[in-house]
Design an enzyme around this catalytic site. Sequence first.
Site, PDB file in Angstrom:
ATOM      1  N   LYS A 223       0.822  -1.218   0.000  1.00 61.42           N
ATOM      2  CA  LYS A 223       0.000   0.000   0.000  1.00 61.42           C
ATOM      3  C   LYS A 223       0.850   1.260   0.000  1.00 61.42           C
ATOM      4  O   LYS A 223       2.019   1.261   0.375  1.00 61.42           O
ATOM      5  CB  LYS A 223      -0.993  -0.038   1.169  1.00 61.42           C
ATOM      6  CG  LYS A 223      -2.156  -0.985   0.854  1.00 61.42           C
ATOM      7  CD  LYS A 223      -3.283  -0.911   1.845  1.00 61.42           C
ATOM      8  CE  LYS A 223      -4.412  -1.840   1.368  1.00 61.42           C
ATOM      9  NZ  LYS A 223      -5.517  -1.910   2.349  1.00 61.42           N
ATOM     10  N   ARG A 257      -4.057  -9.932   4.705  1.00 56.80           N
ATOM     11  CA  ARG A 257      -4.371  -9.969   3.269  1.00 56.80           C
ATOM     12  C   ARG A 257      -3.105  -9.585   2.508  1.00 56.80           C
ATOM     13  O   ARG A 257      -2.535  -8.527   2.777  1.00 56.80           O
ATOM     14  CB  ARG A 257      -5.514  -8.989   3.000  1.00 56.80           C
ATOM     15  CG  ARG A 257      -6.020  -8.957   1.566  1.00 56.80           C
ATOM     16  CD  ARG A 257      -7.199  -7.991   1.450  1.00 56.80           C
ATOM     17  NE  ARG A 257      -7.685  -7.885   0.093  1.00 56.80           N
ATOM     18  CZ  ARG A 257      -7.182  -7.071  -0.826  1.00 56.80           C
ATOM     19  NH1 ARG A 257      -6.189  -6.269  -0.528  1.00 56.80           N
ATOM     20  NH2 ARG A 257      -7.676  -7.046  -2.042  1.00 56.80           N
TER      21      ARG A 257
HETATM   22  C1  8Y4 Z   1      -0.932  -1.166  -4.554  1.00 51.90           C
HETATM   23  C2  8Y4 Z   1      -1.220  -2.220  -3.729  1.00 51.90           C
HETATM   24  C3  8Y4 Z   1      -1.884  -0.185  -4.714  1.00 51.90           C
HETATM   25  C4  8Y4 Z   1      -2.427  -2.295  -3.084  1.00 51.90           C
HETATM   26  C5  8Y4 Z   1      -3.101  -0.271  -4.064  1.00 51.90           C
HETATM   27  C6  8Y4 Z   1      -3.384  -1.329  -3.271  1.00 51.90           C
HETATM   28  C7  8Y4 Z   1      -8.221  -4.077   1.769  1.00 51.90           C
HETATM   29  C8  8Y4 Z   1      -9.275  -4.824   1.213  1.00 51.90           C
HETATM   30  C9  8Y4 Z   1      -8.224  -3.759  -0.362  1.00 51.90           C
HETATM   31  C10 8Y4 Z   1      -8.032  -4.104   3.176  1.00 51.90           C
HETATM   32  C11 8Y4 Z   1      -9.921  -5.605   3.276  1.00 51.90           C
HETATM   33  C12 8Y4 Z   1      -5.260  -2.364  -2.087  1.00 51.90           C
HETATM   34  C13 8Y4 Z   1     -10.199  -5.176  -1.078  1.00 51.90           C
HETATM   35  C14 8Y4 Z   1      -6.604  -1.964  -1.689  1.00 51.90           C
HETATM   36  N1  8Y4 Z   1      -7.566  -3.431   0.760  1.00 51.90           N
HETATM   37  N2  8Y4 Z   1     -10.115  -5.579   1.953  1.00 51.90           N
HETATM   38  N3  8Y4 Z   1      -9.265  -4.611  -0.127  1.00 51.90           N
HETATM   39  N4  8Y4 Z   1      -8.905  -4.880   3.881  1.00 51.90           N
HETATM   40  N5  8Y4 Z   1     -10.716  -6.323   4.045  1.00 51.90           N
HETATM   41  N6  8Y4 Z   1      -4.617  -1.349  -2.687  1.00 51.90           N
HETATM   42  O1  8Y4 Z   1      -7.159  -3.460   3.762  1.00 51.90           O
HETATM   43  O2  8Y4 Z   1      -4.824  -3.473  -1.889  1.00 51.90           O
HETATM   44  S1  8Y4 Z   1      -7.863  -3.198  -1.968  1.00 51.90           S
END
Ligand code: 8Y4
Length: 280
Positions: A223, A257
Site C-alpha cells: 500500500k 491480506r
Molecule cells: C498497490 C497495492 C496499490 C495495493 C493499491 C493497493 C483491503 C481490502 C483492499 C483491506 C480488506 C489495495 C479489497 C486496496 N484493501 N479488503 N481490499 N482490507 N478487508 N490497494 O485493507 O490493496 S484493496
Amino acid sequence: MQWTARQFTITFPRPMLVMGIVNVTPDSFYDGGRYFGVEAAVRHALDLVAEGADILDIGGESTRPGAEPVPEEEERRRVLPVIEALAARVKIPLSIDTVKPAVARAAIGAGASIINDIAANRAEPEMWEVAAATGAGYVAMHMQGTPATMQQHPEYQDVVAEVGRFFEDVLGRLQQAGVRPEQTVLDVGIGFGKTVEHNLQLLAALRQFKRWGRPLLLGVSRKSFIGKLLGAEPPERLPGSLACACWAAMQGVEIIRAHDVRATVHAVRMTEALMARQLA
Ligand code: 8Y4
C-alpha cells in the site's frame, strides 16, 4: 473464539491466516471476463494456494483511489467464472471482494463463503441481508468516505477512537440485521480515507481493536503509505509490507491480506515461532 463462514468454522488462536489477493480486473494482467483472463486468474490463484494461502480474496472492481465504478453485470462476468473454477479445485474458503449485494449473492451461489465488504460504513442493509440469509463470513472494513473521494482530505480528531466507534456501531447494526457476531471479522481499513500518519496510528493501536472478541483482518500489502514512508514504488514495498505483517502477528491480528503469499507465510511463521518462546 470461532469464525463461521458457511460450511467453514475456524477456531482461534491458531497461526495467522494468510488471505491471498486475486484481482480479476483489466488493470491487473488478467483481462477480466475474457476466457484467457479467467484462465490466468485461476492459475494465479492456484499458485497462491501452493504458496500457502489459507483464504483467497477475489475482486472484480478496482478500489484504487479515484477508480471508476464497474457495472454490476461486468463485475459478475469477471468474478463468477473464477469463483466457480476455484470452488471445484480448492478446499479453502473463497472470499468475494465486492460492495454490491447482488454480486455477493451470486458469488456465494458460485461457491464463495466470505463477503469482504470494504464499504461496511455505508450502513446499507441489503449486503447484511445477504450475509444473514447465507451464513457467509462477513468482513466489516472501516473506510472514511467513498473510494472516489476518500484520499482527498482524510480528517479525524482521533482516528483510533473513531474506528473503535465504527466497530461498536457496525457490530450492533449487523446483529440487528441477523448477522451473528460469530460470522463477523473487523478490519481498520488501512489506506481507506487515511493519511500516512492515520495508518501508522491504527497499526500502533491494533491491540485495542481486540476488545470486541472478534478476529481482526489487516490489509497492508504494497500500500501507498509504505511507499510514502520509505520512498518505495510498489515493486519495492515487500520489506515494508512484511514488517507490518510481522508487527500485526505480534499484536494478535488473526488474518493478513497479501499479494506475496509465500514471503508473508515465511515472515509470520518465523515471528510466531519467536513469540511462542518469548521470555518474560
Ligand atoms: C498497490 C497495492 C496499490 C495495493 C493499491 C493497493 C483491503 C481490502 C483492499 C483491506 C480488506 C489495495 C479489497 C486496496 N484493501 N479488503 N481490499 N482490507 N478487508 N490497494 O485493507 O490493496 S484493496
